[in-house]
Enzyme design. Structure first.
Site, PDB file in Angstrom:
ATOM      1  NE  ARG A  56     -15.567 -30.352  14.960  1.00 40.74           N
ATOM      2  CZ  ARG A  56     -16.174 -31.508  15.274  1.00 40.74           C
ATOM      3  NH1 ARG A  56     -16.045 -32.566  14.507  1.00 40.74           N
ATOM      4  NH2 ARG A  56     -16.909 -31.593  16.358  1.00 40.74           N
ATOM      5  CD  GLN A  86      -1.244 -22.355  11.747  1.00 48.46           C
ATOM      6  OE1 GLN A  86      -1.129 -23.570  11.836  1.00 48.46           O
ATOM      7  NE2 GLN A  86      -0.556 -21.513  12.497  1.00 48.46           N
ATOM      8  CG  ASN A  87      -7.914 -20.572  13.711  1.00 43.95           C
ATOM      9  OD1 ASN A  87      -7.195 -21.529  13.997  1.00 43.95           O
ATOM     10  ND2 ASN A  87      -7.930 -19.464  14.423  1.00 43.95           N
ATOM     11  CG  HIS A 104      -4.526 -24.928   7.421  1.00 47.73           C
ATOM     12  ND1 HIS A 104      -4.085 -24.971   8.727  1.00 47.73           N
ATOM     13  CD2 HIS A 104      -3.409 -24.959   6.640  1.00 47.73           C
ATOM     14  CE1 HIS A 104      -2.756 -25.026   8.740  1.00 47.73           C
ATOM     15  NE2 HIS A 104      -2.331 -25.014   7.489  1.00 47.73           N
ATOM     16  N   GLY A 169      -2.088 -17.701  19.161  1.00 49.94           N
ATOM     17  CA  GLY A 169      -2.870 -18.924  19.118  1.00 49.94           C
ATOM     18  C   GLY A 169      -2.253 -20.039  18.319  1.00 49.94           C
ATOM     19  CB  THR A 170      -0.119 -20.603  15.741  1.00 46.51           C
ATOM     20  OG1 THR A 170       0.654 -21.612  15.095  1.00 46.51           O
ATOM     21  CG2 THR A 170       0.571 -19.260  15.587  1.00 46.51           C
ATOM     22  CB  SER A 171       2.443 -24.485  18.973  1.00 42.34           C
ATOM     23  OG  SER A 171       2.261 -25.300  17.825  1.00 42.34           O
TER      24      SER A 171
END
Length: 226
Positions: A56, A86-87, A104, A169-171
């Protein structure tokens, strides 16, 4: 100067070519979340987890920021911009953003298993023999599924005095991050950049575009209002 808080998620990195577990239906190049992204996985097979995050890290460091990342840098000339992401990549920073809070964790850092306060910068290939200054094992500086999000309270405080909130970019389906928008004050203008939004509150203005297209358009609009 007004304050703009940006909540960013995987969709902004996806426009730079980085995928997620969610994109792949719970699998990431053959790996299940439970195999590589839980405390139990780290305890059971640390080298597998380390190898996964080495891969990653390589992919993220080879990716380039996109138009959405650069637009947010431009916005910082007109608003006090705080990014809460969150990335785990560093695309926001590489584009030039200064105030970035990683909910995160970060791929380019390692953390001591024995001392969570010992965090080091790391951009290479980790092995199971990579140790801390105290001789203990190091782990990816990533918040695994099932772990607490240590930066959440700080993020919530940043949200409390926002004049503008941009969600990109986030749900808004992953908690606790999804609840952050509820900490914004009532007067804040809230915008969501998403080509396929789920159920959205009536007071959120939706821009139905991908991040790399929608964020520059929104930033141009916000600058006009500054």
């Amino acid at each position: 100067m007004k304050k703009c808080v940006v909540l960013s998620g995987a969709g902004i990195s996806a426009d730079s070519g980085l995928l997620t577990f969610r994109d792949a239906g719970g699998l990431w190049e053959g790996y299940r979340v439970t195999d590589v992204c839980t405390p139990e996985a780290l305890a059971k097979n640390p080298q597998l987890v380390i190898d996964f995050y080495n891969q990653r890290r390589r992919q993220a460091n080879e990716a380039e920021p996109n138009a959405a990342h650069y637009a947010l840098v431009e916005l910082a000339g007109y608003y006090r911009v705080q990014i809460i992401t969150q990335n785990v990549d560093n695309l926001h920073e590489r584009a030039g953003s200064k105030n970035v809070l990683h909910l995160h964790g970060e791929l380019n850092k390692l953390r001591s298993v024995d001392n969570p306060d010992e965090i080091i910068d790391f951009t290479g290939e980790q092995t199971a023999e990579t140790v801390s200054s105290g001789g203990g094992a190091m782990r990816p500086h990533i918040v695994f599924f099932g772990e607490q999000v240590p930066m959440f309270d700080t993020a919530a405080e940043e949200m409390r005095d926002a004049d503008v909130v941009v969600i990109v970019g986030t749900s808004l389906q992953v908690y606790p991050a999804a609840s952050l928008v509820h900490y914004a004050p009532p007067h804040a203008d809230v915008y969501l950049v998403d080509p396929n939004p789920q159920s959205v509150a009536a007071d959120i203005e939706v821009i139905r575009k991908r991040a790399a297209e929608g964020v520059p358009d929104l930033v141009e609009y916000l600058i006009g209002k500054a």
